[in-house]
Design an enzyme around this catalytic site. Sequence first.
Site, short mmCIF file in Angstrom:
data_model
loop_
_atom_site.label_atom_id
_atom_site.label_comp_id
_atom_site.label_asym_id
_atom_site.label_seq_id
_atom_site.Cartn_x
_atom_site.Cartn_y
_atom_site.Cartn_z
N LYS A 198 0.90 -1.27 -0.23
CA LYS A 198 0.44 0.23 0.09
C LYS A 198 1.29 1.54 -0.01
O LYS A 198 0.41 2.35 0.45
CB LYS A 198 -0.76 0.13 1.73
N HIS A 256 6.52 -7.67 -2.84
CA HIS A 256 6.56 -6.68 -1.09
C HIS A 256 7.81 -7.14 -0.20
O HIS A 256 7.58 -6.66 1.43
CB HIS A 256 5.33 -7.08 -0.01
N SER A 300 -3.85 2.84 4.49
CA SER A 300 -4.49 2.14 3.40
C SER A 300 -4.40 1.01 3.69
O SER A 300 -4.97 -0.43 2.31
CB SER A 300 -3.32 2.73 1.88
#
Length: 277
Positions: free
Chosen positions: A29, A89, A119
């Site tokens: 995010k 990620h 988020s």
Amino acid sequence: MIKAFTDNWENVQNFQARPDDIVVATYPKAGTTWVSCILDLLYFGQTAPERQTSIPIYERVPFLEMSISNPDEDMVHKLTTTPRLIKTHFPVQFLPKSFWEHNCKIVYVARNAKDNMVSYYHFDRMNAVQPAAGEWSDFFQRFLDGQMVFGSWYDHVNGWWQKKKTYSNLHYMFFEDLVENTELEINKLCSFLGLSVSPEIKQHITGQVQFDNMKENKMTNYSTLSGAVMDFKTSPFMRKGKVGDWKNHFTVAQNEKFDEDYKQKMKDPSLQFRSLL
Ligand code: A3P
């Protein structure tokens, strides 16, 4: 970590990079999709413009740790373009060794912790693969404790920041800078990547990746993904794209607690985020 990202751990860790692979690395995010689109446009916007209207962004820039189930089938190995644009990620220590061995170029995007948390909260509300978000106050505490998929935000941004000090092929950028001046950030990206792109094209790309354009575009707003994975009625993938939305979520007490905790965890004065006040 959740099963979807650990099931194929050995395969992912043994991934064979190519020297010209480009990695976009982020804490979830932080602006992954945004920078993925910019990279795809910089590399292929002129030579293969049809990609923009026919291939979802998650296929143009596939997710490394989600992909390597069967090396003949997965999206990373299916890429036929050069360079391959690959998203991850992973915290820095989990990036497959082969990327370092080949001195691959890596773009890291960081976002201030407060907006990143908000988020992530809305993402966990709408995404069936992720753990349930639960109540905001519980989510808030879990974020501070690092009990998130892909671990602690604090370790993530710091780990990649420390790596930048010794690995020169790492470009560290900030979501807030992208919001403030997208074109300037595209310029910096071009310098890092060694791309010579005309000012007109850079200006055009800046327009194409504006929030409203990406929100409307089916190939970038994730609406092509099964409704079983993402529930857009609960929250859209392209939600607000703003800096400072945390002010609509944090209570005064949460903000004080956060700031105190932040001071303890963020000890390197050279890593500074904006928009925390
Ligand atoms: P919000 O939830 O705050 O709106 P990721 O791609 O890493 O999952 O990050 C998603 C976040 O980036 C979302 O934040 C999304 O709206 C924001 N985002 C994506 N594209 C953007 C753009 N072009 N401009 C501004 N924000 C964008």
